[in-house]
Design a protein around this motif. Structure first.
Motif, mmCIF file in Angstrom:
data_model
loop_
_atom_site.group_PDB
_atom_site.id
_atom_site.type_symbol
_atom_site.label_atom_id
_atom_site.label_comp_id
_atom_site.label_asym_id
_atom_site.label_seq_id
_atom_site.Cartn_x
_atom_site.Cartn_y
_atom_site.Cartn_z
ATOM 1 N N LEU A 12 0.854 -1.180 0.000
ATOM 2 C CA LEU A 12 0.000 0.000 0.000
ATOM 3 C C LEU A 12 0.891 1.231 0.000
ATOM 4 C CD1 LEU A 12 -2.914 1.169 0.322
ATOM 5 C CD2 LEU A 12 -2.412 1.288 2.772
ATOM 6 N N THR A 15 1.073 5.323 0.204
ATOM 7 C CA THR A 15 0.308 6.495 0.631
ATOM 8 C C THR A 15 1.157 7.728 0.405
ATOM 9 O OG1 THR A 15 -0.699 5.158 2.391
ATOM 10 C CG2 THR A 15 -0.935 7.550 2.569
ATOM 11 N N LEU A 16 0.607 8.714 -0.288
ATOM 12 C CA LEU A 16 1.335 9.967 -0.480
ATOM 13 C C LEU A 16 1.244 10.754 0.826
ATOM 14 C CD1 LEU A 16 1.341 12.106 -3.653
ATOM 15 C CD2 LEU A 16 1.327 13.182 -1.404
ATOM 16 N N ILE A 17 2.398 11.058 1.437
ATOM 17 C CA ILE A 17 2.346 11.697 2.756
ATOM 18 C C ILE A 17 2.891 13.122 2.744
ATOM 19 C CG2 ILE A 17 2.414 9.493 4.009
ATOM 20 C CD1 ILE A 17 5.351 9.987 4.594
ATOM 21 N N GLU A 18 3.413 13.574 1.621
ATOM 22 C CA GLU A 18 3.934 14.941 1.559
ATOM 23 C C GLU A 18 4.116 15.369 0.111
ATOM 24 O OE1 GLU A 18 7.375 15.182 4.003
ATOM 25 O OE2 GLU A 18 7.272 17.350 4.200
ATOM 26 N N VAL A 43 -2.088 14.767 -0.200
ATOM 27 C CA VAL A 43 -1.734 13.950 0.967
ATOM 28 C C VAL A 43 -2.882 12.992 1.298
ATOM 29 C CG1 VAL A 43 -1.278 14.008 3.454
ATOM 30 C CG2 VAL A 43 -0.116 15.614 1.933
ATOM 31 N N GLY A 44 -2.535 11.732 1.478
ATOM 32 C CA GLY A 44 -3.542 10.729 1.810
ATOM 33 C C GLY A 44 -3.960 9.899 0.606
ATOM 34 N N LYS A 82 -3.797 7.217 -2.364
ATOM 35 C CA LYS A 82 -3.237 5.863 -2.195
ATOM 36 C C LYS A 82 -3.210 5.067 -3.484
ATOM 37 C CE LYS A 82 -4.205 5.306 2.636
ATOM 38 N NZ LYS A 82 -4.478 6.742 2.820
ATOM 39 N N THR A 96 9.468 -1.919 4.033
ATOM 40 C CA THR A 96 8.526 -0.832 4.212
ATOM 41 C C THR A 96 9.287 0.448 4.472
ATOM 42 O OG1 THR A 96 6.697 -2.200 4.997
ATOM 43 C CG2 THR A 96 6.803 0.029 5.856
ATOM 44 N N ILE A 131 9.829 5.078 3.241
ATOM 45 C CA ILE A 131 9.462 6.261 2.464
ATOM 46 C C ILE A 131 10.347 6.353 1.227
ATOM 47 C CG2 ILE A 131 9.374 8.786 2.456
ATOM 48 C CD1 ILE A 131 8.874 8.695 5.438
ATOM 49 N N PHE A 166 4.892 6.836 1.259
ATOM 50 C CA PHE A 166 5.167 5.757 2.211
ATOM 51 C C PHE A 166 4.659 4.454 1.607
ATOM 52 C CE2 PHE A 166 3.586 3.291 6.016
ATOM 53 C CZ PHE A 166 4.838 2.883 6.426
ATOM 54 N N GLU A 172 4.165 0.592 2.174
ATOM 55 C CA GLU A 172 4.120 -0.456 3.201
ATOM 56 C C GLU A 172 3.853 -1.783 2.508
ATOM 57 O OE1 GLU A 172 1.310 0.267 6.308
ATOM 58 O OE2 GLU A 172 1.967 -1.464 7.471
#
Lengths: 105, 261
Positions: B20, B22-25, B29-30, B32, B67, B69, B86, B88
């Motif tokens: 999975l 996830t765009l974190i920055e 953001v959020g 997937k 896992t 970034i 990120f 995972e």
């Protein structure tokens, strides 16, 4: 996240609003690896962990801000290097970076 | 509620590799992207180029289960770092094959389950290898070790473990030679130093090389003075961890004298 799947399923089935916090990066000595996760639901129930218990209390507060809609998805860090002497940190001296979001996906 | 989590959940529970992202920055953001082996990626990180490179990176991590970034440009460019994703990875659980349905086996199954292994108990003797005796094992098989290893051997890798607990050369020898033909990360054999010396003789006569004999941890487990089946199971699992992490811990193999005080 694997270890909290059963709880997440149960909460989702009950229609609970949930905030999810995941460790995305660890610098130096840290108790849990990236991927460690905890979740907080709208009733204040907590499952999982992101450290050895050092920062979970603070993470619950951050999660509740997300649940109340005061904050969107964001990164938050806890570490020894925090300037604020009263900030919560890891006793092992490392820094952990978390990503906290609403679990609505 | 959307559809990504149910798909991820199904993959994790069925032991199918999944990652999975996830765009974190540095973007939406959020957002997937879910990547599974043998299926098209699901979700969207906001740009087709980014989706493409992240899917490729995630696929590479599927088996390893790494896992962390990764950084990219907004359209997935390498050597840029505006966007943090990120990734995972949910690799299937590592496998432990236990040969020999003895008392120690039940304890080892329990400890291995705590550590997240998918555990198979295998013994050709039908009276011993029953589901009732090993309720927490993922499977109990009535097969000869070489048969099972010929079947699943090619799927074993560095995260997996083979523990031979039979104490009977008739079963031990095919189990060890079968396991040595795989890439399994840990191979341990139960028995006293005398039993093992005899076993080594038989393995040599089967053509097993010195280099391969060096892969066999026997007597099995760390030298922590274990006595009960449960303590022995902890010593075995601790040895598996120490071997994987490359930390120094006293293995019974590297000492001499009796195993028990």
């Amino acid at each position: 996240m694997r270890e909290i799947l059963d709880d997440l399923d149960r909460w989702r089935e009950a229609g609970k609003r949930i905030a999810l916090a995941r460790v995305v990066e660890v610098e130096g000595s840290g108790p849990r690896d990236p991927g460690a996760a905890m979740a907080v639901n709208e009733d204040g129930e907590v499952v999982g962990s992101v450290s050895g218990g050092c920062v979970e209390g603070a993470v619950v507060e951050v999660a509740q801000e997300v649940l109340r809609g005061e904050k969107g998805p964001h990164r938050v860090s806890f570490g020894y290097s925090d300037d604020d002497a009263f900030a919560v940190g890891l006793t092992c001296g490392g820094t952990i970076h978390l990503y906290v979001e609403l679990f609505d996906w | 509620m959307s559809r990504l989590y149910p798909l991820l959940n199904e993959a994790i529970r069925s032991g199918e590799p999944a990652a999975l992202a996830t765009l974190i920055e540095g973007g939406p953001v959020g957002s997937k992207l879910l990547v599974r082996s043998g299926a098209d990626p699901e979700g969207d990180l906001g740009h087709p180029g980014l989706n493409r490179v992240v899917a490729r990176a995630a696929r590479a991590e599927l088996e390893q289960g790494l896992t962390g970034i990764r950084h990219y440009g907004p359209e997935g460019q390498a050597r840029q770092d505006e966007v943090a994703v990120f990734i995972e990875a949910f690799a299937p659980p590592p496998r432990m094959l236990i040969f020999g349905a003895v008392d120690f086996t039940a304890a080892l199954v329990r400890v291995a389950k705590v550590l997240g292994y998918h555990v198979s108990v295998c013994d050709a003797r039908r009276v011993f290898a029953t589901r009732n005796r090993f309720p927490s094992a993922d499977e109990v098989l009535n097969e000869w070790p070489d048969e099972l290893l010929a079947r699943v051997g090619p799927t074993l890798g560095p995260r997996d473990a083979v523990c031979v607990l039979t104490h009977d050369h008739k079963f031990d020898v095919p189990a060890v030679t079968g396991a040595l033909a795989t890439r399994v990360g840990y191979l341990g054999c139960m028995g006293s130093r005398r039993t093992h010396a005899k076993r080594v003789e038989l393995l040599r006569s089967e053509g097993v090389t010195e280099a391969d004999l060096g892969r066999v941890m026997a007597p099995i487990g760390l030298d922590i003075g274990s006595r009960t089946p449960e303590e022995t199971a902890v010593a075995i699992c601790a040895e598996i961890i120490a071997l994987r992490t490359g930390r120094k811990a006293p293995s019974l193999r590297d000492g001499d004298g009796p195993i028990h005080d």
